[in-house]
Scaffold this active site. Structure first.
Site, PDB file in Angstrom:
ATOM      1  N   GLY A  10       0.804  -1.214   0.000  1.00 54.24           N
ATOM      2  CA  GLY A  10       0.000   0.000   0.000  1.00 54.24           C
ATOM      3  C   GLY A  10       0.838   1.266   0.000  1.00 54.24           C
ATOM      4  O   GLY A  10       2.068   1.239   0.090  1.00 54.24           O
ATOM      5  N   ALA A  66      -4.638  -2.227   5.453  1.00 58.15           N
ATOM      6  CA  ALA A  66      -6.055  -1.948   5.717  1.00 58.15           C
ATOM      7  C   ALA A  66      -6.890  -2.375   4.525  1.00 58.15           C
ATOM      8  O   ALA A  66      -6.393  -2.457   3.396  1.00 58.15           O
ATOM      9  CB  ALA A  66      -6.285  -0.458   5.994  1.00 58.15           C
ATOM     10  N   THR A  68      -9.365  -0.826   2.322  1.00 55.35           N
ATOM     11  CA  THR A  68      -9.694   0.581   2.079  1.00 55.35           C
ATOM     12  C   THR A  68     -10.715   0.790   0.967  1.00 55.35           C
ATOM     13  O   THR A  68     -10.970   1.936   0.583  1.00 55.35           O
ATOM     14  CB  THR A  68      -8.422   1.371   1.737  1.00 55.35           C
ATOM     15  N   TYR A 105      -2.976   2.520  12.031  1.00 54.83           N
ATOM     16  CA  TYR A 105      -3.483   3.693  11.320  1.00 54.83           C
ATOM     17  C   TYR A 105      -4.983   3.576  11.097  1.00 54.83           C
ATOM     18  O   TYR A 105      -5.473   2.554  10.616  1.00 54.83           O
ATOM     19  CB  TYR A 105      -2.721   3.867   9.990  1.00 54.83           C
ATOM     20  N   THR A 107      -8.763   6.264  10.560  1.00 58.60           N
ATOM     21  CA  THR A 107      -9.334   7.139   9.541  1.00 58.60           C
ATOM     22  C   THR A 107     -10.364   8.108  10.086  1.00 58.60           C
ATOM     23  O   THR A 107     -10.986   7.860  11.128  1.00 58.60           O
ATOM     24  CB  THR A 107      -9.992   6.268   8.449  1.00 58.60           C
ATOM     25  N   TYR A 131     -17.013   0.450   6.035  1.00 58.55           N
ATOM     26  CA  TYR A 131     -15.575   0.725   6.163  1.00 58.55           C
ATOM     27  C   TYR A 131     -15.283   1.461   7.470  1.00 58.55           C
ATOM     28  O   TYR A 131     -14.410   1.054   8.246  1.00 58.55           O
ATOM     29  CB  TYR A 131     -15.088   1.547   4.973  1.00 58.55           C
ATOM     30  N   LYS A 135     -13.146   0.122  10.835  1.00 58.67           N
ATOM     31  CA  LYS A 135     -11.978   0.824  11.386  1.00 58.67           C
ATOM     32  C   LYS A 135     -12.228   1.236  12.834  1.00 58.67           C
ATOM     33  O   LYS A 135     -11.318   1.175  13.672  1.00 58.67           O
ATOM     34  CB  LYS A 135     -11.645   2.043  10.536  1.00 58.67           C
ATOM     35  N   TRP A 164      -7.435  11.409   3.785  1.00 57.07           N
ATOM     36  CA  TRP A 164      -7.128  11.772   2.391  1.00 57.07           C
ATOM     37  C   TRP A 164      -5.670  11.464   2.032  1.00 57.07           C
ATOM     38  O   TRP A 164      -4.942  12.326   1.537  1.00 57.07           O
ATOM     39  CB  TRP A 164      -7.444  13.244   2.148  1.00 57.07           C
TER      40      TRP A 164
END
Length: 322
Positions: A10, A66, A68, A105, A107, A131, A135, A164
């Site tokens: 990623g 992740a 995503t 990480y 979001t 999603y 998370k 972003w």
């Protein structure tokens, strides 16, 4: 020290590879780093994940992986939760049991976006889609794993909420520039706000919290931290800025900034809902970096988003990636 990084394929995983490749030669005690991607480990398979953890014995675990695919998650909830919630929980449990440091990480999608102003770390989670829910579940599982750890455990964790993200891979900026080469006009959402975050920037800031200039692990307060550059913009603002940066770099585009039309989100329906406000305060991370005397990473945290995007676009132009 052994460092195990999940998600090497990623944008963030690739950024960590670049960062550590440049950093390790400068360290007196060079860590052993193992990168794990989809080909090496199916994160939805607990047995595979535990095998890598137990085989490598990491003192630092970095979960840059992740699920995503925000819209696809609506029809693949089991997979989204397996990768975004169950896998991080297993990593956290290993860190607790072995006294390791764990970086994860998350979001802006854990919020519903209805708050006016900037979100704080302890604001209530209220994700809108699968999603975001997966998370949020990952955050909760990690926090619970460390909260129930034995007294005196040396393990520590940081969950970095960001937004972003762009880097080496598919992202909004690359999509806009690709479309701008072929179309006379673009329509971009103007009423969703957030902060574009470079994967390279995020890797530097988050590793800087956990590792000092000698390559030794730092102690820090475990918890959730918001990690985004300074400033804010909309998707429309980001599109205009990226297109102008490409033109300034000599790239030929059919769509100039004035031909990008701002539209409300309701005119661009998607399967999964998005938060309208993704702005997040970084005051908590700033205070911890100040307490560490970590001035170089504090300077990074204070850098505005627009300069990093311009540099990124110019790099794409130089490489012929636009």
């Amino acid at each position: 020290m052994n460092i195990l990084i999940f998600g090497k394929d990623g944008q963030l995983g690739k950024a960590f590879q670049v960062l550590l490749d440049s950093l390790i030669p400068t360290l007196a005690e060079k860590p052993h780093v193992q990168y794990v991607g989809r080909a090496e480990c199916n994160l939805s398979d607990a047995a595979q994940l535990n095998f890598h953890l137990n085989q490598f014995h990491p003192q630092l675990i970095i979960n840059a992986s992740a699920y995503t695919a925000v819209d696809k998650a609506e029809i693949e909830p089991e997979l989204a939760f397996a990768v975004n919630a169950t896998a991080p929980e297993l990593m956290a449990q290993y860190a607790v049991q072995h006294g390791a440091t764990f970086l994860h990480y998350s979001t802006d999608y854990v919020f519903d976006g209805e708050k006016y102003g900037f979100y704080l770390e302890d604001d209530m989670r209220n994700p809108l889609g699968v999603y975001g829910k997966s998370k949020a579940a990952g955050e909760e599982a990690i926090t619970k794993a460390f909260a129930t750890s034995p007294s005196g455990s040396a393990g520590q964790y940081a969950i970095f909420r960001t937004s972003w993200v762009y880097g080496d891979g598919g992202n909004f900026i690359r999509t806009i520039l690709r479309l701008a080469k072929d179309r006379d006009e673009l329509k971009v959402i103007e009423d969703q706000y957030g902060v574009p975050t470079s994967a390279q920037w995020l890797a530097q800031v988050s590793l800087g919290l956990a590792m000092d200039a000698k390559g030794q692990l730092r102690a820090f307060p475990s918890g959730i931290y918001h990690a985004v550059p300074a400033g804010e913009t909309s998707w429309y603002g980001l599109a205009c800025w990226a297109v102008q940066a490409a033109l300034d770099a000599g790239v030929s585009l059919k769509t100039p900034p004035h031909a990008i039309k701002p539209i409300p989100a309701v005119e661009y329906p998607l399967p999964a809902p998005r938060p309208m406000n993704s702005r997040m305060s970084t005051d908590k991370l700033r205070k911890v970096l100040e307490g560490q005397g970590n001035m170089s990473k504090l300077e990074l945290l204070n850098q505005p988003w627009d300069g990093a995007v311009r540099s990124y676009v110019h790099h794409l132009a130089k490489d012929g990636s636009i």
